[in-house]
Enzyme design. Structure first.
Site, short mmCIF file in Angstrom:
data_model
loop_
_atom_site.label_atom_id
_atom_site.label_comp_id
_atom_site.label_asym_id
_atom_site.label_seq_id
_atom_site.Cartn_x
_atom_site.Cartn_y
_atom_site.Cartn_z
N SER A 51 -3.01 -0.42 6.50
CA SER A 51 -3.55 -0.71 7.82
C SER A 51 -2.57 -0.36 8.93
O SER A 51 -2.93 0.29 9.91
CB SER A 51 -3.92 -2.20 7.92
OG SER A 51 -4.30 -2.55 9.23
N ASN A 52 -1.30 -0.78 8.79
CA ASN A 52 -0.36 -0.53 9.88
C ASN A 52 -0.04 0.96 10.02
O ASN A 52 0.20 1.44 11.12
CB ASN A 52 0.91 -1.36 9.69
CG ASN A 52 1.75 -0.89 8.53
OD1 ASN A 52 2.54 0.02 8.65
ND2 ASN A 52 1.61 -1.53 7.38
N HIS A 71 0.84 -1.20 0.00
CA HIS A 71 0.00 0.00 0.00
C HIS A 71 0.87 1.25 0.00
O HIS A 71 0.95 2.00 0.98
CB HIS A 71 -0.93 0.00 1.22
CG HIS A 71 -2.07 -0.96 1.08
ND1 HIS A 71 -2.67 -1.58 2.14
CD2 HIS A 71 -2.70 -1.43 -0.02
CE1 HIS A 71 -3.64 -2.38 1.71
NE2 HIS A 71 -3.66 -2.31 0.41
N SER A 92 5.14 -0.19 4.98
CA SER A 92 5.19 -0.20 3.52
C SER A 92 5.73 1.11 2.96
O SER A 92 5.50 1.44 1.79
CB SER A 92 3.78 -0.46 2.96
OG SER A 92 2.86 0.46 3.47
N HIS A 99 -10.05 -6.51 5.17
CA HIS A 99 -8.64 -6.48 4.80
C HIS A 99 -8.26 -7.80 4.12
O HIS A 99 -8.68 -8.87 4.56
CB HIS A 99 -7.77 -6.26 6.04
CG HIS A 99 -6.36 -5.89 5.73
ND1 HIS A 99 -5.40 -6.82 5.36
CD2 HIS A 99 -5.72 -4.69 5.72
CE1 HIS A 99 -4.26 -6.21 5.15
NE2 HIS A 99 -4.41 -4.91 5.37
N CYS A 105 3.86 -12.80 3.47
CA CYS A 105 4.75 -12.68 4.63
C CYS A 105 4.74 -13.97 5.43
O CYS A 105 3.67 -14.55 5.68
CB CYS A 105 4.29 -11.51 5.50
SG CYS A 105 5.19 -11.38 7.06
N GLU A 111 -5.66 -9.59 4.22
CA GLU A 111 -5.00 -10.56 5.11
C GLU A 111 -6.04 -11.35 5.90
O GLU A 111 -5.95 -12.58 6.02
CB GLU A 111 -4.06 -9.85 6.07
CG GLU A 111 -3.36 -10.80 7.03
CD GLU A 111 -2.46 -10.09 8.03
OE1 GLU A 111 -2.34 -10.59 9.17
OE2 GLU A 111 -1.88 -9.04 7.69
N CYS A 165 2.67 -9.28 14.40
CA CYS A 165 4.07 -9.29 13.98
C CYS A 165 4.92 -8.52 14.99
O CYS A 165 4.54 -7.43 15.44
CB CYS A 165 4.19 -8.67 12.59
SG CYS A 165 5.88 -8.44 12.04
#
Length: 724
Positions: free
Chosen positions: A222-223, A39, A264, A121, A94, A123, A193
């Site tokens: 998202s992160n 992203h 990202s 999402h 990942c 994921e 993570c």
């Protein structure tokens, strides 16, 4: 003051996926990605400019292209479809996401799965596709409570909970507390993570110190959005994608500004933002340092003094190189930073046209570069525009003696100071070994690395590093003395940790690996399986009894191993080395069925028989009644340890691991003697030849039971001794 978070930028998974795409491009392959690889619109645009296509469905892959599946992962049906349609694809999901897929897919049928994350999402959608039963997604404590109230999950036999890798650590702790309180049968897997958790924790800490926070990253990431939310709780927070967006933000009122970036966000964008922020504040910095600079110029009586003062001013941070460049100096001042254009190159000198000067500028070969070069052409070309320092004005010859090397040192020193602040990894060459460490040349400066921070084991000669290129970080800077201390070890440890985390996420019990024997102990061998060590216990090295691992393996051997057990809590890996096909009982089953005739070696004697070795690792019992057709009082009368005898396998009990052997079955049975006597002849008149032939010793059932028990006890004792 601007503070950059150490964890800002690409995480391991993103870095791995992006590098993979660029490597494919460099090899000349045609590449398409299933959705944007990450992203970040800037990086995606760069990939598109290099011919990378973005497709939405696996079926849309053009002929001759390789599909790269992005880090978030995809639904199971997509992978199945790619395999079914024989689409050439590379799964760049990942490893931490793949671990969650493995966790949910290995549950028993009907297991209910709770997923902390965003249900829309990619994921999370991928995780749900691997679930073996019902699945529910919640993004916060309130949604979890709502799910628990609506569904009778306590009645389910199996219940687990996992988290999206980028889920908020703070929110996860709240949800975890609720689950532990209400459902003691729920198995909770903390799958956030480590890089995400560290990033969020550092952002929270940094935002408490700063008055404002700049969060760099894609608005759809998202992160990155989670980082924004974490920072917003403590300071004014601005989310930007590029440095251009800083123009619309007024940061002048903030004294301390923190900067972080999503997983990202490429490092080049982070550097552009930092550079832009520094440039916006340069005017204020110049005002505070101009008086210092003017004082330095006015007190310089000679060219040497002026040069020394300029160097010290830059080294002490009193004036940056850019400030020196923009300063106005008096016309008769010898020491000055000027611009020049290369007009001629000779084997020993470089001639330049200096802006604003009538004299000819000359750079001696030794003043040309901080890096070793064989000839001037290796450092400059005609037409190059250079920043230079006037070392001396020679009016008699009408020339200016200039130095490019000194300018490079100025810039290099500033880069070193900046590298410490940003925790940047530098690269340099070890040029000498000195007392207590080594000297590394980088950016025109020398950095001292203490022996304890070189990564070379204690006692080993540091000369192994001489003339090698090393990666290191600056851990201390002395501005006044222009000295820096670096650490090679910290970079090695960080890279090893990242490698270990990635490797751990990809490991599973039963997996076969290739490793290198690293060390031996009395109880086993330690094997490097690619950044982590696992242990093969001595009992796993051989099917036969051994006294020391060195009987089977040596340090440096490359071996194939199998993961027997993973201890995630203590990060320990138990490895297996024995192959099933080498199991002596499997060999016996395959090559030595009942009825097989073979040779055996007597290894021990007992009152009831003799034990003989058939093949390495397996001994069989020759019962006293099976030694000979004639009566045998004790096995020692006819056998000795070490004798090789012909035997026949007459019985095998694989459950109890017992083999029965016979020697007499290999010998022709003697004919029975039939005594013919008259009915009225007295018994005591029968001759010895006419007496009934004696048969082999026969035992009563009770005696056989006692002997059987004795065999079991002896075998048990032997097994216990082997284990010890």
């Amino acid at each position: 003051m601007i503070k950059l978070a150490k964890t800002a930028g690409f995480c391991f998974g993103v870095d791995r996926a992006v590098n993979l795409v660029y490597e494919l491009i460099e090899k000349g392959e045609k590449v398409c990605t299933l959705g944007p690889i990450i992203h970040n619109s800037q990086l995606v645009a760069d990939l598109e400019s290099k011919g990378v296509k973005i497709i939405e469905n696996i079926e849309d892959c053009p002929k001759g292209y390789t599909v790269v599946i992005r880090t978030h992962g995809v639904e199971k049906s997509v992978i199945d479809s790619a395999k079914e349609k024989a689409v050439d694809f590379i799964n760049a999901t990942c490893p931490f996401v793949l671990k969650i897929h493995r966790i949910v897919s290995e549950q028993e049928e009907g297991t209910v799965t709770l997923i902390a994350g965003d249900e829309n999402h990619p994921e999370v959608m991928g995780i749900r596709s691997y679930c073996r039963g019902e699945s529910y997604v919640f993004k916060n404590q309130q949604e979890l409570e709502k799910i628990l109230n609506l569904h009778s999950l306590g009645e389910k036999n199996s219940l687990i909970c996992v988290a999206q890798t980028t889920f908020s650590l703070k929110e996860w702790k709240k949800c975890e507390k609720i689950l532990k309180k209400l459902y003691t049968n729920c198995r909770i897997y903390s799958t956030i993570c480590n890089a995400t958790a560290d990033r969020q924790q550092e952002a929270a800490s940094l935002s408490q110190e700063a008055e404002a926070m700049i969060v760099i990253g894609g608005r759809h990431s998202s992160n990155t959005c989670k980082l924004r939310d974490v920072c917003k709780a403590n300071a004014d927070t601005f989310l930007i994608e590029t440095a251009d967006e800083l123009k619309s933000i007024d940061l002048s009122s903030y004294k301390v500004i923190g900067v972080t970036a999503g997983a990202s966000t490429p490092s080049v964008i982070i550097k552009e933002v930092l550079k832009t922020m520094s440039e916006e504040n340069i005017e204020k910095e110049v005002e505070t340092t101009s008086a210092v600079t003017e004082e330095v110029v006015e007190t310089a009586d000679t060219a040497d003094k002026a040069d020394t003062a300029a160097v010290k001013a830059s080294a002490d941070g009193e004036a940056t190189f850019e400030e020196m460049l923009e300063k106005s100096f008096r016309e008769d001042e010898n020491s000055k930073v000027v611009k020049g254009t290369v007009v001629n190159i000779t084997p020993t000198e470089v001639f330049v046209d200096v802006e604003g000067r009538k004299q000819t500028g000359v750079i001696a070969f030794e003043d040309l570069s901080t890096q070793p070069v064989e000839k001037p052409e290796d450092a400059v070309s005609i037409g190059d525009k250079l920043d230079l320092v006037i070392m001396k004005t020679d009016d008699s010859e009408g020339v200016l003696k200039l130095s490019k090397k000194l300018v490079d040192q100025f810039k290099g020193w500033e880069d070193i100071v900046a590298a410490k602040e940003s925790d940047e990894i530098l690269e340099g060459t070890v040029i000498s070994v000195v007392k207590g460490g080594v000297i590394v040349a980088t950016k025109g400066s020398r950095v001292f690395v203490p022996a304890s921070l070189t990564g070379v084991p204690r006692g080993q000669d540091l000369d192994v590093l001489k003339d090698t290129t090393v990666r290191f970080k600056i851990i201390d800077v002395n501005q006044s003395r222009r000295r820096a201390v670096g650490s090679i070890k910290v970079v090695v440890n960080e890279e090893r940790k990242a490698q270990q985390e990635a490797l751990w996420a990809s490991l599973e019990e039963g997996q076969k690996l290739t490793g290198t024997v690293k060390s031996l102990t009395s109880y086993g061998a330690f094997v490097d399986i690619g950044g982590m060590d696992g242990m093969i216990h001595i009992s796993e090295l051989s099917w036969n009894r051994i006294k020391h691992p060195s009987e089977i393996v040596n340090v440096g051997d490359v071996v194939e191993v199998t993961i027997k057990k993973l201890d995630e809590e203590n990060k320990k890996i138990s490895l297996g080395f024995k192959k099933i096909e080498d199991n002596p009982w499997e060999i016996l089953k395959r090559d030595y069925p009942v009825g097989t005739d073979c040779k055996a070696k007597i290894v021990s004697l007992a009152t009831f028989g003799a034990f003989a070795n058939i093949i390495p690792g397996i001994d069989g019992l020759i019962h006293i009644s099976q030694i000979s057709w004639k009566r045998v009082k004790t096995p020692a009368d006819v056998l000795s340890v070490g004798d090789e005898v012909d035997v026949r396998i007459i019985d095998i009990d694989f459950d109890k691991k017992r083999v029965s052997l016979s020697m007499k079955e290999r010998i022709e049975k003697p004919e029975e003697t039939i005594a013919i006597l008259s009915d009225d002849a007295p018994a005591d008149e029968k001759t010895e030849d006419e007496a009934p032939a004696e048969t082999a010793t026969e035992l009563s059932p009770a005696e056989e039971a006692v002997e059987e028990e004795t065999v079991v006890e002896e075998e048990t004792a032997e097994t216990t001794e082997d284990a010890e």
